[in-house]
Every structure is written in structure tokens, then in C-alpha cells.
Scaffold this active site. Structure first.
Site, PDB file in Angstrom:
ATOM      1  N   ARG A 175     -11.120  -0.054  14.318  1.00  0.00           N
ATOM      2  CA  ARG A 175     -11.191   0.513  12.972  1.00  0.00           C
ATOM      3  C   ARG A 175     -12.037  -0.439  12.132  1.00  0.00           C
ATOM      4  O   ARG A 175     -13.237  -0.533  12.361  1.00  0.00           O
ATOM      5  CB  ARG A 175      -9.755   0.689  12.453  1.00  0.00           C
ATOM      6  CG  ARG A 175      -9.601   1.592  11.296  1.00  0.00           C
ATOM      7  CD  ARG A 175      -8.146   1.826  10.928  1.00  0.00           C
ATOM      8  NE  ARG A 175      -7.437   0.601  10.544  1.00  0.00           N
ATOM      9  CZ  ARG A 175      -6.161   0.550  10.147  1.00  0.00           C
ATOM     10  NH1 ARG A 175      -5.442   1.648  10.100  1.00  0.00           N
ATOM     11  NH2 ARG A 175      -5.606  -0.584   9.800  1.00  0.00           N
TER      12      ARG A 175
ATOM     13  N   LYS B 285       0.847  -1.203   0.000  1.00  0.00           N
ATOM     14  CA  LYS B 285       0.000   0.000   0.000  1.00  0.00           C
ATOM     15  C   LYS B 285       0.878   1.248   0.000  1.00  0.00           C
ATOM     16  O   LYS B 285       2.050   1.173   0.381  1.00  0.00           O
ATOM     17  CB  LYS B 285      -0.901  -0.022   1.229  1.00  0.00           C
ATOM     18  CG  LYS B 285      -0.142  -0.025   2.551  1.00  0.00           C
ATOM     19  CD  LYS B 285      -1.039  -0.420   3.728  1.00  0.00           C
ATOM     20  CE  LYS B 285      -0.302  -0.267   5.049  1.00  0.00           C
ATOM     21  NZ  LYS B 285      -1.074  -0.829   6.171  1.00  0.00           N
TER      22      LYS B 285
ATOM     23  N   TYR C  85      14.894  31.110   5.534  1.00  0.00           N
ATOM     24  CA  TYR C  85      13.701  31.772   6.084  1.00  0.00           C
ATOM     25  C   TYR C  85      13.748  31.804   7.610  1.00  0.00           C
ATOM     26  O   TYR C  85      14.185  30.845   8.241  1.00  0.00           O
ATOM     27  CB  TYR C  85      12.440  31.022   5.660  1.00  0.00           C
ATOM     28  CG  TYR C  85      12.209  31.022   4.172  1.00  0.00           C
ATOM     29  CD1 TYR C  85      11.983  32.212   3.478  1.00  0.00           C
ATOM     30  CD2 TYR C  85      12.220  29.830   3.454  1.00  0.00           C
ATOM     31  CE1 TYR C  85      11.768  32.202   2.115  1.00  0.00           C
ATOM     32  CE2 TYR C  85      12.001  29.815   2.092  1.00  0.00           C
ATOM     33  CZ  TYR C  85      11.781  31.009   1.421  1.00  0.00           C
ATOM     34  OH  TYR C  85      11.564  31.002   0.065  1.00  0.00           O
TER      35      TYR C  85
ATOM     36  N   MET D 179      11.175  24.627   0.531  1.00  0.00           N
ATOM     37  CA  MET D 179      10.386  23.711  -0.288  1.00  0.00           C
ATOM     38  C   MET D 179      11.284  22.836  -1.166  1.00  0.00           C
ATOM     39  O   MET D 179      11.070  21.625  -1.269  1.00  0.00           O
ATOM     40  CB  MET D 179       9.405  24.498  -1.167  1.00  0.00           C
ATOM     41  CG  MET D 179       8.506  23.603  -1.998  1.00  0.00           C
ATOM     42  SD  MET D 179       7.377  24.517  -3.048  1.00  0.00           S
ATOM     43  CE  MET D 179       6.130  25.004  -1.876  1.00  0.00           C
TER      44      MET D 179
HETATM   45  C1  LIG Z   1      -0.438  -1.469   7.079  1.00  0.00           C
HETATM   46  C2  LIG Z   1      -1.012  -2.697   7.642  1.00  0.00           C
HETATM   47  C3  LIG Z   1      -0.183  -3.761   8.050  1.00  0.00           C
HETATM   48  C4  LIG Z   1       1.322  -3.625   8.109  1.00  0.00           C
HETATM   49  O1  LIG Z   1       1.669  -2.816   9.219  1.00  0.00           O
HETATM   50  P1  LIG Z   1       3.180  -2.634   9.677  1.00  0.00           P
HETATM   51  O2  LIG Z   1       3.076  -1.903  10.952  1.00  0.00           O
HETATM   52  O3  LIG Z   1       3.852  -1.833   8.602  1.00  0.00           O
HETATM   53  O4  LIG Z   1       3.762  -3.989   9.824  1.00  0.00           O
HETATM   54  C5  LIG Z   1      -0.771  -4.941   8.440  1.00  0.00           C
HETATM   55  N1  LIG Z   1      -2.128  -5.078   8.464  1.00  0.00           N
HETATM   56  C6  LIG Z   1      -2.952  -4.072   8.105  1.00  0.00           C
HETATM   57  C7  LIG Z   1      -4.426  -4.291   8.153  1.00  0.00           C
HETATM   58  C8  LIG Z   1      -2.436  -2.847   7.710  1.00  0.00           C
HETATM   59  O5  LIG Z   1      -3.252  -1.852   7.359  1.00  0.00           O
END
Ligand SMILES: *Cc1c(COP(=O)(O)O)cnc(C)c1O
Length: 367
Positions: free
Chosen positions: A129, A34, A261, A309
């Protein structure tokens, strides 16, 4: 090149192998890709993972999954997040595996699926969640089983504090684990196969072997950062990302002249300053201003003044061998890594690597 990120694929492979050895080769690893593989490049990371026999990836958005399919990834891709109803046709045509928290989503998928669709379900055991409440897990499993187009192929949960060393948090993870096991048992007792069981993120891989089940989902660990100490023998992993730039200008600054800055840095003596073309728009945090050391020619030089930036400045001192166009390491490699930069800027390595902007080309070493 101006500023670039080196992605050390051989280190990534080393990290996968370290995790495999730790959990045992009979267990599977789902590689989270992701957010463009936490900024490392999802397709390259996925392709490299295939060399070690990885057969499961995960994404946060349907689009991320589709991009992997376009890139030729044929293995299973779990969709961690809840898509919008309008995204369901693409989820199905891209052959992503949804993770179901409620009956609405099951029904929506069942209605639109053309042939049998493999799905996973998620139980909320304390992350708060995604996932159904543990006491509704059996009802959700039954509901999914009653959907003619859906096939329950996996059941999961997610930990909130698995990377914490504190004893209350360790107890909380154990509490989540026992809630998960109870829910799994009610599902199994009702004669429903929960499929492949997975729960462990990086923290749980390092600290909670009893959470590994059939498959683990470590992200940050595979990218080379430990967010906690492990129980037992240290796992040998290396940070995968290195951010480099070049010295584009060297200038002399007189004592008491200021830089950048806000004039937060003033020369305490006549000194040489190097201008580096990397700034917060590249993902180098502005909060690192006056707090970070870059490495040029094997020597450390502190930032001088605010990160802008598109550039920042470093103090080379009264005499230095640094020459214009020399390479400078911002983090990783010979400089401290993204984890140290995160500590200095009050965040986590996840945010540092995933914030490295698109305009920064990724250069891949041979994996
Ligand atoms: C991102 C995520 C992981 C991995 O998490 P890490 O802390 O990077 O190991 C595992 N399970 C879910 C559902 C996640 O969203």
C-alpha cells in the site's frame, strides 16, 4: 435516551497500561485515532490518552487532524494517508506530521512548508500500500535530507499479516521485518539518521516483540479487541465500547405470526416481543438478523426477524420480567462484545465500532 454507546474510558486507560507494561515503559505508543478513534470519539480518546503520557496520535485525513488541533491537542499527530495536493496547506497549518512514500510528496511539502517541517518516511516491505520499495529507501531518505525545509524524524513500515497465527504468515512478517531492517541499515550506513523507528500494529504487539523498535501503533488492541492470540502471558484488555438501547414497546405475538421484512422469523408459540429502537442505520449490522442475543435485565434474548433501518425485535418468550423502557444491551458490557458480533456477521471488530453512526450519542465514563 433512545440508543447510546457507552465508551468506558477507564478500560481504555487500562488497555494502554497493559500495552505499556508489555512493551516496556521506555518505548512510545502512537495512539491511532483515525475514523473518530474507531468510532469511540477521537477528541475524548486523545484527551484521555494524555493522562498516561501518550505524546503521539495518528489520523487518516487532514480534517481529522485539524479537528484534534481545534480540540486543543498539542502533541504530535501523524498523518497515515496520502492527502490531495490541495490539502497540503492545511496539513502544514495544522502542524500534522506527513508520512512520505515518494519524492513527489517530499517536493510538494518542501515547496509549501514555511519553516522546518518534521516528516516521517515509509518503506513498503510487503503490505503493498503506502511506502517506497525497500530498494529505493536510501534514495528517498537522501532526497528528503536534501530538501531544505524537511527534517526526517521517523521511518516506518506496516505489516500485512502480523495478527495471523499460521506459520506461513508468521514467516511473511519476519520477511517484512528483515527487509525493513536491511533498508534501515542502508540508510544509517549512508550517514542519514532515520529518526524514530516504528512498525508494530496490534497484531505485531501481540505476536512479534522483535518489531517493536522505538514506538508501536496498536489501534484495535487499545480499543479492547484481540484479533489474534499472543505469544506468552495473555494481555489483560477489555472492550471499551458498549451499545445500549431501551425497550420501546412490548407486544404479544400469536403462534405462527411473523416479524419484520421478509418474514424470516415466525413465532413457534404464543410469545412476547420487545421492539428496540436500534437498526442498521445506527451501525447494528443487518447481517446480525436472527443471529444475535441482546441482554435485558441480565438475561439473553434472541433477535427475532430482520434488523431494520431504525429498529429490531427480540423474542422475550412466553413469560418475561422485561418491562417497557427497560435498558437493553446490544453489545459489550453484559452482552457479547463487538468482536463476537463481528464474528457472527462475517467482519472484524474495527468495522463494527467505526460504523456506529453519528446519531448514536457517545456517553463517556470517567477515565
Ligand atoms: C490503522 C493503522 C494501524 C493500527 O492498526 P491496528 O490493526 O488497529 O492495530 C497502525 N499503522 C497504520 C499505518 C495504520 O493505518
Amino acid at each position: 435516551m433512545r440508543t447510546w454507546a457507552i465508551v468506558h474510558l477507564e478500560r481504555f486507560l487500562g488497555n494502554i497500561n497493559a500495552v505499556k507494561t508489555r512493551i516496556g515503559h521506555e518505548k512510545r505508543i502512537c495512539v491511532p485515532v483515525k475514523a473518530d478513534a474507531y468510532g469511540h470519539g477521537a477528541l475524548e480518546i486523545a484527551k484521555t490518552s494524555l493522562k498516561t503520557g501518550i505524546s503521539c496520535f495518528s489520523v487518516a485525513t487532514v480534517r481529522e487532524g485539524t479537528e484534534l488541533r481545534k480540540g486543543g491537542i498539542k502533541e504530535q499527530i501523524l498523518l497515515f494517508s496520502q492527502p490531495h495536493p490541495e490539502e497540503i496547506p492545511e496539513l502544514i497549518s495544522s502542524d500534522l506530521t506527513p508520512i512520505i512514500s515518494d519524492e513527489w510528496y517530499a517536493d510538494a511539502l518542501n515547496k509549501q512548508a514555511k519553516s522546518k517541517l518534521s516528516v516521517h518516511m515509509k518503506i513498503d516491505t510487503g503490505m503493498g500500500r503506502f511506502g517506497c520499495p525497500a530498494e529505493e529507501a536510501l534514495a528517498l531518505a537522501r532526497h528528503i535530507s536534501s530538501c531544505p525545509k524537511l527534517e526526517l524524524k521517523g521511518t516506518s513500515t506496516h505489516f500485512a499479516v502480523s495478527d495471523s497465527e499460521n506459520s506461513a504468515d508468521t514467516a511473511y512478517t519476519q520477511h517484512q521485518l528483515s527487509g525493513f531492517k536491511d533498508a534501515l541499515n542502508t540508510i544509517k550506513s549512508a550517514g542519514i539518521d532515520p529518526g524514530i523507528i516504528h512498525a508494530a500494529n496490534s497484531g505485531a504487539v501481540l505476536r512479534h516483540p522483535d518489531t517493536w523498535f522505538d514506538m508501536v501503533r496498536p489501534g484495535i488492541l487499545l480499543y479492547g479487541y484481540k484479533t489474534t492470540e499472543e505469544n506468552g502471558e495473555p494481555l489483560m484488555i477489555q472492550s471499551v465500547m458498549e451499545l445500549r438501547t431501551i425497550v420501546v414497546l412490548i407486544k404479544k405475538l400469536k403462534k405462527s405470526e411473523s416479524i419484520s421484512y421478509g418474514r424470516t422469523w415466525t413465532a413457534s408459540q404464543d410469545t412476547f416481543i420487545a421492539v428496540l429502537p436500534v437498526g442498521y442505520a445506527d451501525g447494528f449490522p443487518r447481517l446480525a438478523s436472527n443471529k444475535w442475543q441482546t441482554v435485558i435485565g441480565g438475561k439473553s434474548y434472541p433477535l427475532a426477524g430482520r434488523v431494520c433501518m431504525d429498529q429490531c425485535c427480540v423474542d422475550l418468550g412466553t413469560e418475561s420480567e422485561v418491562k417497557r423502557w427497560d435498558e437493553a444491551v446490544i453489545f459489550g458490557g453484559t452482552a457479547a462484545d463487538a468482536s463476537a458480533l463481528a464474528a457472527v456477521t462475517g467482519t472484524i471488530p474495527y468495522e463494527i465500532t467505526s460504523n456506529i453512526n453519528k446519531r448514536v450519542p457517545r456517553i463517556y465514563t470517567n477515565g
